[in-house]
Design an enzyme around this catalytic site. Sequence first.
Site, PDB file in Angstrom:
ATOM      1  N   ASP A   8       0.729  -1.242   0.177  1.00  0.00           N
ATOM      2  CA  ASP A   8      -0.003   0.110   0.029  1.00  0.00           C
ATOM      3  C   ASP A   8       1.026   1.200   0.128  1.00  0.00           C
ATOM      4  OD1 ASP A   8      -2.098   1.607   0.115  1.00  0.00           O
ATOM      5  OD2 ASP A   8      -2.228   1.765   2.389  1.00  0.00           O
ATOM      6  N   GLU A  68      -1.681  -1.559  -4.950  1.00  0.00           N
ATOM      7  CA  GLU A  68      -2.714  -0.603  -5.372  1.00  0.00           C
ATOM      8  C   GLU A  68      -2.608   0.176  -6.507  1.00  0.00           C
ATOM      9  OE1 GLU A  68      -6.300   1.579  -3.037  1.00  0.00           O
ATOM     10  OE2 GLU A  68      -4.505   1.230  -1.963  1.00  0.00           O
ATOM     11  N   ASP A 140      -2.092   1.063   7.507  1.00  0.00           N
ATOM     12  CA  ASP A 140      -1.553   0.990   6.109  1.00  0.00           C
ATOM     13  C   ASP A 140      -1.212  -0.724   6.018  1.00  0.00           C
ATOM     14  OD1 ASP A 140      -1.275   3.783   5.109  1.00  0.00           O
ATOM     15  OD2 ASP A 140      -0.496   4.095   7.160  1.00  0.00           O
TER      16      ASP A 140
END
Length: 174
Positions: A8, A68, A140
Amino acid sequence: MTIILGIDPGSRVTGYGLIKESDRKIAYIDSGCIRTSNDVELSHKLLQIYDGICELMDHYSPTEVAIEQIFMHNNPNSALKLGHARGVAMVAAASHRVKICEYSAREIKQSVVGYGAAEKDQVSHMVVELLQLNRAPQKDAADALAIAICHSHMRNGLSKLIGSRGTKRRRMRL
């Protein structure tokens, strides 16, 4: 056995999550955050992210990496910094010659929760459930684990089942 590293990306905090997949079952390996120094230039922050991802690649030897995709920010400067962080994370993984897959936030939520517009706490809850963790990881890190779980589902075709089931529900409500 496949080891998946979920990333992430962020210019200040980059979350990571490692899972192993064997016989279509997933298990938690590790998760955490790469935090960059506040008092350094962007180029040095990017180097810290690169070094952190390389360290994870060297230590855990993941066979696949999932990250992502960029989403549009209201602030173009934030989007650019996120793009830089994402880029160096991808280069760090690519330098280790592993497969890298990208997923949108909607795909990740759909795969993990079964609903593409799920809230962050719903995603975190499902990460805890799916990996049988005692507590929720840092925000996160939980997102990175969700990305890794999404990749596991996608590579095994499980997301198609989840997606089609959601579509049928919507059609029946009309």
